[in-house]
Design an enzyme around this catalytic site. Structure first.
Site: not given
Length: 433
Positions: A150, A379
């Site tokens: 993070h 995708d």
């Protein structure tokens, strides 16, 4: 669920021009320094026929050439000792695995410790910023376990990377390149003005706070409940919360207000106690920075109310408290933080970042909202993922909100609660009272 690890390797950036650029050092920004020291772990599921490992790896190598921070390491600049991202093209860790089970055996179920098996081993000192695991199921489905540090990037930046990764895999332009931090960014005003109490918001005095569980309750009996809010239920909640108000509360404000009240009721707290929420506020447009800024540019709003007010006053009250507190964290607030963080006061006074990981947050709440991030746009060439979810993160009171995989405007909330509070939470979770 037994996972068989087949291989583990480093995927390095692939540069079109051939030779790799020289090692660079990007200093941690004043926002990187106060963010959570934790791994951001998410899971994607792709139904059969799933994308091939070769195509995913090729796309990863291509996108890492543009997002070099995710192929580098955290360390220090040897010239001046400044904490930095080292753009040395070490690479991202890619693990291939298989399991003799069908995807339907585990998904989309509630989060359990089994989900951790869909990630590389995260124990010990991690040398890579990004670790990935591709787990193939007997049915031909694929789980992609993605983990990133993070400190390197917030949710906004990470979602940009993931979309670009999918586009690179499909041979499409990746979109605008990331904009990295540099030493001349986030400068204080010529006459610095610290107008907010950053010492008790982004920072705290370590000696003044003990990190203990609420009422002596430990973290060993926490379960994660997945609540599903339909589009109609959300519309009803918004109408109820916004009654008599010119502009309705947002979907996020309404759902969070509802969950705040629901969690408070299920915890059986005394009316005099105060409950606060920590929720992140993106500073990109507030500071006039581009959406492509890669790193952390988040501060936090801290709505707070007494238990009595939360439970005895209507939903509108909780929603208004959230709305007003987020509105306070505006451009002027961010600039005040810049003035404070660059003054050296935090270091001189021995302050520590308040964003620390805990097992138990009660009576407080924390929320990670992924409602507006384009995570479902990843995708690899076989279509969008069949679902997406946070990994197993059993911190009591730590909420994750994300669009449901159903794709009809409904929302899934992942809510870690004490096991003895679960039934009470379920009983009031779908009530509009």
């Amino acid at each position: 669920m037994e996972i068989k690890v087949l291989s583990s390797k480093l995927v390095k950036p692939a540069y079109n021009a051939g030779a790799a650029p020289a090692t660079e050092y990007i200093p941690l920004s004043i926002f990187d320094k106060v963010t959570f020291r934790m791994q951001m772990a998410i899971i994607y599921a792709f139904a059969a026929p799933a994308p091939s490992t070769a195509s995913i790896e090729k796309g990863l190598a291509a996108v890492l050439a543009q997002y070099r921070a995710f192929a580098g390491q955290l360390g220090v600049n040897p010239d001046d000792g400044t904490p930095s991202f080292i753009l040395n093209d070490r690479g991202a860790r890619l693990v291939e695995a298989s399991v003799d089970a069908d995807m339907a055996d585990m998904a989309p179920a509630k989060p359990t410790p089994d989900l951790l098996k869909l990630h590389p081993d995260l124990e010990g000192e991690l040398e890579e910023v990004v670790l990935l695991q591709l787990t193939r199921f007997r049915c031909g489905s694929l789980a992609v376990g993605f983990t990133s540090n993070h400190v390197a990037a917030d949710g906004h930046a990470t979602s940009n990377f993931l979309v670009a990764w999918g586009r690179a895999t499909r041979g499409l332009p990746m979109g605008p390149p990331p904009v990295h931090h540099h030493k001349d960014l986030f400068k204080p005003r010529s006459s610095p003005r610290v107008e907010h109490d950053h010492r008790n918001r982004e920072y705290y005095w370590p000696s003044a706070t003990a990190d203990v569980g609420h009422h002596g309750v430990g973290a060993d009996n926490i379960v994660i409940h997945k609540a599903h809010f339909s589009k109609d239920f959300i519309a009803g909640l918004r109408a109820k919360a916004s009654e008599g108000r010119g502009r309705p509360f947002s979907r996020f404000e309404t759902i969070l207000a509802h969950l705040w009240r629901t969690m408070t009721r299920s915890r059986d707290l005394s009316p005099e106690e105060t409950s606060a929420i920590r929720l992140s506020v993106d500073g990109r447009h507030r500071l006039g920075q581009p959406a492509e800024y890669f790193g952390n540019m988040v501060l936090w709003a801290f709505p707070r109310a007494t238990v009595g007010d939360l439970l005895n006053r209507p939903l509108k009250h909780a929603a208004q408290v959230i709305h007003d507190e987020v509105a306070r964290v505006d451009g002027a607030y961010f600039q005040s933080y810049v003035d404070f963080a660059t003054s050296g006061a935090a270091e001189k006074e021995g302050l520590a970042p308040s964003a620390v990981c805990k097992d138990v947050l009660c009576p407080d709440v924390e929320v990670d909202s992924w409602l507006t991030f384009p995570f479902y746009e990843l995708d690899f060439g076989t279509g969008s993922p069949s679902y997406f979810m946070p990994s197993y993160f059993p911190t009591e009171g730590m909420l994750f909100l994300l669009p449901s995989y159903i794709g009809d405007g409904s929302v899934d909330a992942f809510v870690p609660v004490f096991e003895h509070n679960l039934q009470a939470f379920k009983e009031c979770c779908y009530s509009m009272e």
